[in-house]
Design a protein around this motif. Structure first.
Motif, PDB file in Angstrom:
ATOM      1  N   VAL A 173      38.727  13.131  24.310  1.00  0.00           N
ATOM      2  CA  VAL A 173      38.498  12.450  24.235  1.00  0.00           C
ATOM      3  C   VAL A 173      37.272  12.380  24.116  1.00  0.00           C
ATOM      4  N   PRO A 174      37.451  12.305  22.990  1.00  0.00           N
ATOM      5  CA  PRO A 174      35.459  12.263  22.567  1.00  0.00           C
ATOM      6  C   PRO A 174      35.105  11.307  22.447  1.00  0.00           C
ATOM      7  N   THR A 175      33.617  11.565  23.331  1.00  0.00           N
ATOM      8  CA  THR A 175      32.332   9.950  23.754  1.00  0.00           C
ATOM      9  C   THR A 175      31.620  10.296  21.846  1.00  0.00           C
ATOM     10  N   ALA A 176      30.519   9.272  22.745  1.00  0.00           N
ATOM     11  CA  ALA A 176      28.957   9.823  22.178  1.00  0.00           C
ATOM     12  C   ALA A 176      28.251  10.920  23.136  1.00  0.00           C
ATOM     13  N   ILE A 177      27.994  10.898  24.111  1.00  0.00           N
ATOM     14  CA  ILE A 177      27.794  11.867  25.494  1.00  0.00           C
ATOM     15  C   ILE A 177      28.144  13.802  25.447  1.00  0.00           C
ATOM     16  N   GLY A 178      29.964  13.719  24.620  1.00  0.00           N
ATOM     17  CA  GLY A 178      30.409  14.490  24.541  1.00  0.00           C
ATOM     18  C   GLY A 178      31.731  14.555  25.208  1.00  0.00           C
ATOM     19  N   ASN A 179      32.868  15.284  25.339  1.00  0.00           N
ATOM     20  CA  ASN A 179      34.230  15.558  25.332  1.00  0.00           C
ATOM     21  C   ASN A 179      34.580  15.269  26.886  1.00  0.00           C
ATOM     22  N   ALA A 180      35.388  14.392  27.236  1.00  0.00           N
ATOM     23  CA  ALA A 180      36.155  13.940  28.311  1.00  0.00           C
ATOM     24  C   ALA A 180      37.365  14.196  28.487  1.00  0.00           C
ATOM     25  N   TYR A 181      38.037  14.712  29.596  1.00  0.00           N
ATOM     26  CA  TYR A 181      39.548  14.567  29.095  1.00  0.00           C
ATOM     27  C   TYR A 181      40.538  14.457  31.118  1.00  0.00           C
ATOM     28  N   ILE A 182      41.559  12.865  29.586  1.00  0.00           N
ATOM     29  CA  ILE A 182      42.540  12.136  30.320  1.00  0.00           C
ATOM     30  C   ILE A 182      43.817  13.505  30.926  1.00  0.00           C
ATOM     31  N   GLN A 183      44.758  13.567  31.646  1.00  0.00           N
ATOM     32  CA  GLN A 183      46.225  13.488  32.150  1.00  0.00           C
ATOM     33  C   GLN A 183      46.947  12.678  32.779  1.00  0.00           C
ATOM     34  N   TYR A 184      48.393  12.384  32.311  1.00  0.00           N
ATOM     35  CA  TYR A 184      49.287  11.438  31.961  1.00  0.00           C
ATOM     36  C   TYR A 184      49.648  12.096  33.054  1.00  0.00           C
ATOM     37  N   ILE A 202      36.200   4.782  26.751  1.00  0.00           N
ATOM     38  CA  ILE A 202      35.150   5.209  25.762  1.00  0.00           C
ATOM     39  C   ILE A 202      34.081   4.460  26.774  1.00  0.00           C
ATOM     40  N   ASP A 203      34.177   3.742  26.687  1.00  0.00           N
ATOM     41  CA  ASP A 203      32.664   2.781  27.050  1.00  0.00           C
ATOM     42  C   ASP A 203      32.453   2.890  28.273  1.00  0.00           C
ATOM     43  N   ARG A 204      33.072   3.705  29.003  1.00  0.00           N
ATOM     44  CA  ARG A 204      33.259   3.234  30.615  1.00  0.00           C
ATOM     45  C   ARG A 204      32.873   4.472  30.719  1.00  0.00           C
ATOM     46  N   ILE A 205      33.439   5.612  30.160  1.00  0.00           N
ATOM     47  CA  ILE A 205      33.003   7.027  30.344  1.00  0.00           C
ATOM     48  C   ILE A 205      31.150   7.440  29.872  1.00  0.00           C
ATOM     49  N   GLU A 206      31.335   6.605  28.245  1.00  0.00           N
ATOM     50  CA  GLU A 206      29.971   6.883  27.978  1.00  0.00           C
ATOM     51  C   GLU A 206      28.663   6.289  29.164  1.00  0.00           C
ATOM     52  N   LYS A 207      29.325   4.959  30.003  1.00  0.00           N
ATOM     53  CA  LYS A 207      28.467   4.860  30.689  1.00  0.00           C
ATOM     54  C   LYS A 207      28.494   4.618  32.125  1.00  0.00           C
ATOM     55  N   ASN A 208      29.225   5.915  32.370  1.00  0.00           N
ATOM     56  CA  ASN A 208      29.526   6.541  33.492  1.00  0.00           C
ATOM     57  C   ASN A 208      30.166   6.084  34.436  1.00  0.00           C
ATOM     58  N   TRP A 209      31.289   4.918  34.251  1.00  0.00           N
ATOM     59  CA  TRP A 209      31.159   3.925  35.512  1.00  0.00           C
ATOM     60  C   TRP A 209      32.194   4.274  36.419  1.00  0.00           C
ATOM     61  N   ASN A 210      32.312   4.027  37.930  1.00  0.00           N
ATOM     62  CA  ASN A 210      32.913   4.761  38.694  1.00  0.00           C
ATOM     63  C   ASN A 210      33.149   3.355  39.279  1.00  0.00           C
ATOM     64  N   PRO A 211      34.474   3.369  39.721  1.00  0.00           N
ATOM     65  CA  PRO A 211      34.986   2.294  41.052  1.00  0.00           C
ATOM     66  C   PRO A 211      34.860   1.890  41.882  1.00  0.00           C
ATOM     67  N   GLU A 212      34.389   2.787  42.737  1.00  0.00           N
ATOM     68  CA  GLU A 212      33.181   2.903  43.911  1.00  0.00           C
ATOM     69  C   GLU A 212      32.504   1.814  44.516  1.00  0.00           C
ATOM     70  N   THR A 213      31.226   2.127  42.777  1.00  0.00           N
ATOM     71  CA  THR A 213      30.171   0.967  43.282  1.00  0.00           C
ATOM     72  C   THR A 213      30.662   0.151  41.790  1.00  0.00           C
ATOM     73  N   TRP A 214      31.661  -0.470  41.507  1.00  0.00           N
ATOM     74  CA  TRP A 214      32.342  -1.536  40.987  1.00  0.00           C
ATOM     75  C   TRP A 214      32.026  -2.894  41.490  1.00  0.00           C
TER      76      TRP A 214
END
Length: 159
Positions: free
Chosen positions: A14-25, A138-150
């Protein structure tokens, strides 16, 4: 060119503005793909098999087929999925006219839900519900979003 077949275990870049992230189905639930966001964002090639063995940042529902067809992601690998169990409960924010009302806890096995004002320790661990578009992920990845601190995003508003 035909539609690329996706299989449980496939890993996508997953290309993002901060680098490549990876997801698994990980699973299909009611014709929706459940993915896990693998840890880290990378600028260099990564050992996908080693990455897939690590604990995910979180899981969520994302329409992989659409993201793949629109070229937001590309399939880069595969790692067999072993002993993955789809969570029974998911959570989401309940807002009315933009005002936080509580947390909707959904049992996806029977589509029942209930509203709670404050999350228990166990409920804080529930993954987010709903289907996220790839742009949202992608937006959540770029913002380093975390469900534990949601929860903090909403309890701070009430203070």
């Amino acid at each position: 060119m035909g539609t690329q077949k996706i299989e449980i275990g496939d890993i996508f870049e997953v290309p993002t503005a901060i680098g490549n992230a990876y997801i698994q189905y990980m699973a299909e639930v009611d014709q929706t793909t459940l993915i896990r966001l693998l840890p880290g964002v990378y600028h260099e090639p990564v050992d996908l098999e080693k990455l897939a063995q690590q604990k995910e940042r979180y899981i969520c529902f994302v329409p992989l087929g659409i993201a793949l067809r629109r070229k937001y992601i590309r399939k880069v690998g595969f790692s067999e999925v072993k002993k993955f169990k789809v969570p029974k409960y998911f959570k989401d924010v309940e807002k009315v006219c933009g005002v936080f009302k509580g947390w909707e806890i959904t049992n996806i096995q029977n589509n029942e839900w209930r509203l709670v004002k404050k999350l228990t320790k166990k409920q804080k661990e529930y993954p987010p519900s709903g289907i996220w578009g790839i742009e949202f992920l992608i937006d959540r990845i770029e913002k380093n979003w975390n469900p534990e601190t949601w929860e903090d995003e909403y309890t701070e508003q009430e203070s």
